[in-house]
Design a protein around this motif. Structure first.
Motif, short mmCIF file in Angstrom:
data_model
loop_
_atom_site.label_atom_id
_atom_site.label_comp_id
_atom_site.label_asym_id
_atom_site.label_seq_id
_atom_site.Cartn_x
_atom_site.Cartn_y
_atom_site.Cartn_z
N LYS A 167 0.83 -1.21 0.00
CA LYS A 167 0.00 0.00 0.00
C LYS A 167 0.86 1.25 0.00
CE LYS A 167 -3.97 -1.98 2.47
NZ LYS A 167 -4.83 -1.89 3.66
N GLN A 168 1.90 1.25 0.83
CA GLN A 168 2.80 2.40 0.88
C GLN A 168 3.47 2.63 -0.47
OE1 GLN A 168 5.23 0.95 4.14
NE2 GLN A 168 4.43 2.52 5.52
N GLN A 169 3.90 1.57 -1.10
CA GLN A 169 4.62 1.71 -2.38
C GLN A 169 3.71 2.22 -3.48
OE1 GLN A 169 6.00 -2.35 -2.47
NE2 GLN A 169 8.09 -1.77 -1.96
N VAL A 170 2.49 1.73 -3.54
CA VAL A 170 1.55 2.18 -4.58
C VAL A 170 1.14 3.62 -4.32
CG1 VAL A 170 -0.74 1.79 -5.57
CG2 VAL A 170 0.76 -0.15 -5.09
N LEU A 171 0.93 3.99 -3.05
CA LEU A 171 0.63 5.38 -2.71
C LEU A 171 1.80 6.28 -3.10
CD1 LEU A 171 -1.00 7.63 -1.32
CD2 LEU A 171 0.00 6.89 0.86
N ALA A 172 3.01 5.84 -2.80
CA ALA A 172 4.19 6.64 -3.14
C ALA A 172 4.29 6.85 -4.65
CB ALA A 172 5.45 5.96 -2.62
N GLU A 173 3.94 5.82 -5.42
CA GLU A 173 3.99 5.97 -6.88
C GLU A 173 3.02 7.05 -7.35
OE1 GLU A 173 4.20 3.24 -10.85
OE2 GLU A 173 2.96 2.50 -9.21
N ALA A 174 1.82 7.09 -6.76
CA ALA A 174 0.86 8.13 -7.12
C ALA A 174 1.39 9.52 -6.76
CB ALA A 174 -0.48 7.87 -6.42
N LEU A 175 2.08 9.62 -5.62
CA LEU A 175 2.67 10.90 -5.22
C LEU A 175 3.79 11.31 -6.17
CD1 LEU A 175 2.76 10.36 -1.35
CD2 LEU A 175 1.45 12.13 -2.54
N PHE A 176 4.62 10.37 -6.58
CA PHE A 176 5.69 10.69 -7.53
C PHE A 176 5.10 11.19 -8.86
CE2 PHE A 176 8.68 7.90 -5.05
CZ PHE A 176 9.67 8.87 -4.87
N ARG A 204 -1.49 14.36 -21.58
CA ARG A 204 -0.95 13.01 -21.73
C ARG A 204 -0.55 12.42 -20.38
NH1 ARG A 204 2.65 12.99 -27.32
NH2 ARG A 204 1.11 14.05 -28.60
N HIS A 205 0.03 13.26 -19.53
CA HIS A 205 0.43 12.76 -18.21
C HIS A 205 -0.79 12.54 -17.32
CE1 HIS A 205 3.44 11.99 -15.12
NE2 HIS A 205 2.63 12.59 -14.28
N GLN A 206 -1.87 13.27 -17.58
CA GLN A 206 -3.06 13.14 -16.76
C GLN A 206 -3.59 11.71 -16.79
OE1 GLN A 206 -4.83 14.96 -14.67
NE2 GLN A 206 -6.25 13.25 -14.47
N SER A 207 -3.53 11.06 -17.95
CA SER A 207 -4.01 9.69 -18.06
C SER A 207 -3.21 8.77 -17.14
CB SER A 207 -3.90 9.22 -19.51
OG SER A 207 -4.28 7.88 -19.62
N LEU A 208 -1.90 8.93 -17.12
CA LEU A 208 -1.04 8.12 -16.25
C LEU A 208 -1.32 8.42 -14.79
CD1 LEU A 208 1.33 6.14 -15.88
CD2 LEU A 208 2.87 8.10 -16.12
N LEU A 209 -1.47 9.70 -14.45
CA LEU A 209 -1.74 10.08 -13.07
C LEU A 209 -3.06 9.49 -12.58
CD1 LEU A 209 -1.10 11.72 -10.53
CD2 LEU A 209 -2.11 13.72 -11.63
N ALA A 210 -4.09 9.55 -13.43
CA ALA A 210 -5.39 8.98 -13.06
C ALA A 210 -5.28 7.48 -12.80
CB ALA A 210 -6.42 9.26 -14.16
N ASP A 211 -4.49 6.79 -13.61
CA ASP A 211 -4.30 5.35 -13.43
C ASP A 211 -3.61 5.05 -12.10
OD1 ASP A 211 -4.23 2.57 -14.59
OD2 ASP A 211 -2.09 2.90 -14.31
N LYS A 577 -14.09 12.14 -9.55
CA LYS A 577 -13.29 10.97 -9.94
C LYS A 577 -13.79 10.40 -11.26
CE LYS A 577 -12.53 6.28 -9.66
NZ LYS A 577 -13.30 5.19 -10.30
N ARG A 578 -15.09 10.30 -11.44
CA ARG A 578 -15.63 9.75 -12.68
C ARG A 578 -15.32 10.65 -13.87
NH1 ARG A 578 -21.46 8.08 -9.98
NH2 ARG A 578 -20.81 6.03 -9.19
N LEU A 579 -15.39 11.96 -13.68
CA LEU A 579 -15.07 12.87 -14.77
C LEU A 579 -13.60 12.77 -15.15
CD1 LEU A 579 -15.77 15.07 -16.77
CD2 LEU A 579 -15.52 16.76 -14.95
N MET A 580 -12.73 12.74 -14.17
CA MET A 580 -11.31 12.63 -14.47
C MET A 580 -10.99 11.31 -15.15
SD MET A 580 -10.56 15.57 -13.52
CE MET A 580 -8.81 15.61 -13.84
N ASP A 581 -11.69 10.25 -14.77
CA ASP A 581 -11.49 8.95 -15.43
C ASP A 581 -11.93 9.01 -16.89
OD1 ASP A 581 -10.45 7.88 -13.14
OD2 ASP A 581 -12.25 6.76 -12.58
N SER A 582 -13.08 9.63 -17.14
CA SER A 582 -13.58 9.71 -18.52
C SER A 582 -12.66 10.59 -19.38
CB SER A 582 -15.01 10.26 -18.55
OG SER A 582 -15.06 11.61 -18.09
N LEU A 583 -12.13 11.65 -18.80
CA LEU A 583 -11.18 12.49 -19.54
C LEU A 583 -9.87 11.74 -19.78
CD1 LEU A 583 -11.76 15.94 -17.80
CD2 LEU A 583 -12.23 15.38 -20.18
N ALA A 584 -9.45 10.94 -18.80
CA ALA A 584 -8.23 10.15 -18.98
C ALA A 584 -8.41 9.13 -20.10
CB ALA A 584 -7.86 9.45 -17.68
N ALA A 585 -9.61 8.53 -20.19
CA ALA A 585 -9.88 7.56 -21.26
C ALA A 585 -9.83 8.24 -22.63
CB ALA A 585 -11.25 6.91 -21.05
#
Length: 733
Positions: A167-176, A204-211, A577-585
């Motif tokens: 959990k810590q590692q995945v959270l840290a990846e989102a922060l990075f 372009r980076h927004q899609s990765l950040l949302a993921d 969250k749903r809007l950002m996901d749809s924009l990321a798609a």
């Protein structure tokens, strides 16, 4: 550069942990088997563990068990089926095509099914070369299943022990990734950088950040039962609140450049953004090391410089210069940056103390925030139609494998049909852009891997060194498969070639044969990437419509929150969250389309601007929230709510027109869009003219100019959404 490719953070990332877990399981299972059996049996058991290991990804424990169990059952069934059919060439060819088609249809279940599809096709190709009796087939399948179950037990045990660490590692990846997002935004203050190009990079980076944020949600919000879990939950929530504040700065860059292009304060703003990114990275780094994070960066010099710039602008205004707009824009930016800095401070604090309970919405259903995965047969059956992209992809792979088998049979030299088929299934992906990228990485990685293996066998052909190279490549393959597939292709080539050498040391043409087979498979996959292809522009109308539908719901939740109609912001967070996901798609589809042939690209600029305008609506809402929070003193609730209600009605009317216009002909789209756009522009202009009179007639309040300006911008950007949607539909038509 990706954070996990930096040596400072690489060894703390979940990618490296995955590589160690993967290698430890495979090598451990193989060595344990060698204590009781020969190398042939050990390799069969090892391949069973390998197929299960392909599903070993960061997931909630229950999901991981279900996914890996599905891999064990499915791959064991395919192993038995193909082994039984192997003696009958015509039946084997039919089953290879049928299994390939069925495995590719599993893509309907989303991204998490992709490793399962690959594992199924991998074991299919590994089993096709074995000519066994019925008894031998069952024994072979039993050994395969033994290895698969052994790795399942091993992986679940390690994952349970490390459940909080993951959990810590995945959270840290989102922060990075959030820090990388701010790095891109920092360049918006650099007047030498093109503003449009920066927007493109940001999207372009927004899609990765949302993921990455979604991966963090799925792990952290599903189970949080103790004080240590409460820390990561609080840090996760602070990260999302910080992200919203960062979004609120999204609307001021053009005005800042227009008014302050030659001012040194732009460099100061850039430096502040850069420092904020490094500050967030420090939190992420401490989270990966299981440490509390404390602020080490001072923003005071830059903040003092901004205050000095504000004072200088005020002096010019007092001297009669028309600098009021520049002062307002810079002051607004100063306020937002101060809010971001405060939130980064809260992010540090969230990592410092243990909480008795999880600081989240009490008894709230987290389901809407989490990825929902249902493995139902009817989902596959619903896609058995000609216009389904998944159905066409499955047919494409089945035809490519048929062609690959035919080519291998016709070649004058002893081609290895299983290697050709394996290359095809690795390269051929649902989208053209993914296939193109995978083909390039596969060929380059295989060539480099063959060269490395040849050098090892010629100059370093010692058992200890070969074993060390095997271990290293086994660790590297899963580590880089989600980071840089090219590196993973190098590692897997070295690993498999060395294993083959140990099994057949007298084959002097081993490397060259596999290299030729790889090129043949890549050629076949490339040819069939154009067969029954689904081009990204075909999905754009539905993706655009989805964005508009979700945006309507988001606007309703946003204005309910701004007007204080709800007890908390839970519904708002869901819709955001749903809007950002749809924009990321939609952003992902745009990026993939740019990798397709030029003749298959449609409305690139308008899709990009459509995404930007929708982001701007989110940014305006975030800015309105910040303004209302900052100017709570003597807030005239009734009057502000009335203004917000009127603005909400106008924006909803525009978005509804945009949605309704898509049901008619394109000429009607244009007329409806133009009519609604003109109406709203007139309303916005009238609002702008009447703003001073309205403000003077209402209760005096310091926030009136800021709220009115933000509402005018919100209305104007909503109109632009219609314009770009029209252009997208026309270009696609």
């Amino acid at each position: 550069m990706h954070y996990a490719l930096n040596l400072r953070t690489f060894f703390y990332s979940h990618y490296f942990y995955l590589g160690l877990r993967f290698a430890g399981g495979l090598i451990g299972v193989t060595l344990l088997t060698l204590q009781f059996a020969d190398m042939t049996v050990a390799m069969t058991v090892c391949i069973g563990a390998l197929c299960t290991a392909l599903m070993d990804m960061p997931s909630p424990l229950r999901h991981k068990f279900n996914e890996m169990s599905a891999s064990v059952l499915l791959c064991s069934a395919v192993t038995l089926l193909i082994s039984l059919c192997a003696p009958y060439h015509w039946l084997l060819m039919f089953m290879l095509v049928a299994v390939s088609f069925a495995a590719c249809m599993m893509v309907v279940y989303g991204r998490k099914s992709m490793p399962l599809q690959l594992a199924t096709l991998f074991i299919m190709t590994m089993s096709m070369e074995h000519d066994m009796s019925v008894r031998e087939s069952f024994i072979h399948t039993g050994l395969f299943t033994l290895g698969a179950v052994a790795y399942l037990a091993y992986a679940m045990g390690i994952s349970w022990i490390l459940r909080h660490r993951i959990k810590q590692q995945v959270l840290a990846e989102a922060l990075f990734e959030l820090a990388a997002y701010i790095d891109i935004k920092a360049h918006f203050y650099d007047t030498d950088k093109d503003l449009t190009e920066q927007f493109n990079q940001l999207i372009r980076h927004q899609s990765l950040l949302a993921d990455r944020q979604q991966a963090s949600r799925d792990l952290i919000l599903r189970s949080h039962n103790n004080a240590k879990d409460a820390i990561v939950v609080q840090t996760h929530v602070c990260m999302l609140d910080l992200y919203e504040l960062i979004l609120s700065t999204h609307t001021d860059y053009a005005q800042l450049r227009a008014h302050l292009a030659d001012s040194p304060v732009m460099k100061t703003l850039h430096d502040l953004a850069y420092k904020a990114a490094r500050d967030i990275e420090s939190v992420a780094y401490d989270v990966t090391r299981k440490k509390a994070s404390y602020p080490e960066i001072s923003y005071e010099p830059e903040l003092d410089a901004i205050e000095a710039a504000l004072a200088a602008l005020q002096q010019r205004i007092d001297a009669g210069e028309p600098q009021q707009e520049a002062l307002a824009v810079l002051r607004a930016q100063r306020n937002k940056i101060r809010a971001i800095i405060r939130m980064i401070g809260e992010l540090h604090q969230a990592s410092q103390k243990a909480y008795d309970t999880t600081p989240f919405w009490a008894d709230a259903d987290m389901g809407p925030f989490l990825s929902q995965q249902k493995y139902e047969l009817r989902m596959i059956l619903s896609h058995l139609r000609w216009d389904s992209p998944i159905f066409r992809f499955s047919l494409r792979v089945a035809m490519a494998i048929t062609a690959g088998l035919g080519v291998a049979w016709l070649l004058p030299y002893a081609a290895h049909s299983y290697w050709i088929v394996l290359t095809i299934v690795i390269i051929l992906k649902p989208s053209f852009s993914m296939t193109r990228q995978r083909r390039r990485d596969r060929i380059v990685g295989t060539v480099i891997g063959c060269v490395i293996t040849a050098l090892i066998l010629k100059f370093l052909n010692y058992p200890a060194f070969i074993l060390a190279a095997l271990v290293l490549s086994t660790v590297a393959m899963p580590t880089f498969v989600y980071l840089r597939y090219r590196y993973a292709a190098i590692a897997v080539s070295v690993m498999i070639l060395l294993q083959m050498y140990l099994l057949a040391p007298d084959n002097h043409h081993l490397i060259m044969e596999r290299l030729i087979d790889t090129f043949i498979g890549a050629l076949v996959a490339t040819a069939f990437s154009f067969v029954l292809a689904n081009w990204e522009y075909q999905s754009l109308p539905q993706l655009v419509r989805t964005v508009l539908e979700v945006n309507l719901r988001y606007m309703q939740a946003s204005f309910d929150l701004l007007q204080g109609k709800g007890k908390d912001d839970f519904a708002y967070r869901i819709e955001r969250k749903r809007l950002m996901d749809s924009l990321a798609a939609l952003s992902s589809a745009l990026v993939r389309m740019l990798d397709e042939p030029a003749r298959k690209q449609r409305a690139v600029e308008d899709v990009n601007l459509f995404i930007v305008q929708n982001y701007l609506l989110v940014a305006h809402v975030a800015a309105l929230r910040a303004i209302l929070r900052r100017h709570t003193k003597e807030l005239p609730v009734a009057q502000v709510n009335a203004m917000l209600g009127e603005s909400h009605g106008q924006v909803v009317e525009v978005l509804t027109h945009a949605l309704g216009a898509g049901n008619g002909e394109h000429a009607q789209v244009s007329q409806a869009g133009q009519a609604s756009g003109d109406a709203l522009m007139s309303a916005a202009a009238l609002s702008a003219q009447d703003a001073p009179a309205a403000a003077s007639a209402l209760v005096p309040w310091s926030g009136w100019p800021l709220v009115q300006r933000r509402i005018r911008l919100l209305q104007a950007d909503a109109v632009q959404i219609i314009t770009h949607r029209e252009a997208i539909l026309r270009d696609i038509a």
